[in-house]
Design an enzyme around this catalytic site. Sequence first.
Site, short mmCIF file in Angstrom:
data_model
loop_
_atom_site.label_atom_id
_atom_site.label_comp_id
_atom_site.label_asym_id
_atom_site.label_seq_id
_atom_site.Cartn_x
_atom_site.Cartn_y
_atom_site.Cartn_z
N GLY A 131 -29.04 -0.06 -8.44
CA GLY A 131 -28.32 0.94 -7.65
C GLY A 131 -28.86 1.08 -6.24
N GLU B 51 -33.85 -6.11 -15.78
CA GLU B 51 -33.35 -5.30 -14.67
C GLU B 51 -34.53 -4.70 -13.91
OE1 GLU B 51 -29.13 -3.76 -15.55
OE2 GLU B 51 -30.49 -2.48 -16.64
N HIS C 7 -32.39 1.24 -21.20
CA HIS C 7 -31.98 1.15 -19.79
C HIS C 7 -32.99 1.92 -18.93
CE1 HIS C 7 -29.84 1.82 -16.06
NE2 HIS C 7 -29.17 0.72 -16.37
N SER D 137 -27.91 -4.46 -8.86
CA SER D 137 -27.07 -4.73 -7.67
C SER D 137 -26.36 -6.08 -7.72
CB SER D 137 -27.90 -4.58 -6.40
OG SER D 137 -28.43 -3.26 -6.30
N GLU E 239 -32.78 3.93 -16.61
CA GLU E 239 -32.52 5.37 -16.41
C GLU E 239 -32.97 6.18 -17.63
OE1 GLU E 239 -28.44 4.84 -15.15
OE2 GLU E 239 -29.24 3.83 -13.38
N GLY F 243 -23.79 -2.34 -12.94
CA GLY F 243 -23.49 -0.91 -12.82
C GLY F 243 -22.40 -0.70 -11.79
N GLY F 244 -22.81 -0.44 -10.56
CA GLY F 244 -21.88 -0.08 -9.48
C GLY F 244 -20.66 -0.99 -9.37
N ASN G 204 -21.73 -1.59 -17.19
CA ASN G 204 -22.32 -0.31 -17.60
C ASN G 204 -21.70 0.78 -16.75
OD1 ASN G 204 -23.92 1.89 -18.20
ND2 ASN G 204 -25.83 1.00 -17.43
N TRP G 205 -20.77 1.52 -17.34
CA TRP G 205 -20.00 2.50 -16.59
C TRP G 205 -20.76 3.80 -16.36
CZ3 TRP G 205 -14.46 1.89 -19.24
CH2 TRP G 205 -13.98 0.61 -18.96
N LYS G 206 -21.93 3.93 -16.96
CA LYS G 206 -22.79 5.11 -16.76
C LYS G 206 -21.98 6.40 -16.91
CE LYS G 206 -26.01 2.31 -14.18
NZ LYS G 206 -26.98 2.16 -13.10
P1 PGA Z 1 -26.37 -1.60 -10.50
O1 PGA Z 1 -26.81 -1.07 -11.95
O2 PGA Z 1 -25.53 -2.82 -10.73
O3 PGA Z 1 -25.57 -0.46 -9.92
O4 PGA Z 1 -27.60 -1.88 -9.75
C1 PGA Z 1 -27.24 -1.96 -12.94
C2 PGA Z 1 -27.61 -1.20 -14.19
O5 PGA Z 1 -28.05 -0.06 -14.08
O6 PGA Z 1 -27.45 -1.71 -15.33
#
Ligand code: PGA
Length: 253
Positions: free
Chosen positions: A174, A168, A97, A214, A99, A235-236, A11-13
Amino acid sequence: MTQRPTVIAGNWKMHFTKRTASRLAREVVAMHNAHPQSECIVFPTFVHLEHVRRNLKNSGVVLGAQNCHEAKTGACTGEISPYMLRDMGAEVVLVGHSERRHDFGESNERLAKKLKTALRAKLDVILCIGETQAERESGDTFVVLARQMAALKGVKAELAPRIRIAYEPVWAIGTGLTATPEIAQEAHAETRRLIAEHFGPDAAATMPILYGGSVKPANVTELLAQPDIDGALVGGASLTIENFGPLLSAAPK
Ligand code: PGA
């Protein structure tokens, strides 16, 4: 031996330019070609979909979108319909998600509509669920998961093969805090039970449940070793091939 594929999704956000997104897409393709054992999906931002699509062409890497609107078309300034995403070459979309839920106030009711419109638009869906720290501390994790999984209510069981779930925990996204494999496994097992409630035992046995929060090269192997963890939504660590590459090669063969 599980009947489920391992899914590694990035997930490149809200990152990258068209040039850097295209470059990472090419790097992911090369890495996936070298380690084709997982199903690999990348989720660039909307405006990079076309650039990334060109760089994924004829590869096994799947193009996904991070969000969609719940309507097919309409007076929805600034929004994107799942039909448009399908038209752009996306094959799958993230729904719910954390967010979107917490920073943009998307309710379970709205997410249920998004999920259904996306399926009608012929997009596969990854439904994201997960509790906050406060919900975990007050012992409400399973109640929250059931409430969020209710987005599947009214979806026909024949569509289950086009749905995956991502568990998640919000407190792990994050933050560098990963759920221990045991905590994640417990939530995944409960999620699988909820899938069975909605769609029956066959769907529960075959629907992949991804873990997110994470995930990184140092913890992916022990997470994927859990019986109900079928992949990772990252994500990260999906933002560089140095971190994402090892996640693809860590997927069990
Ligand atoms: P993260 O994000 O790996 O940076 O914790 C995961 C996500 O938001 O899908």
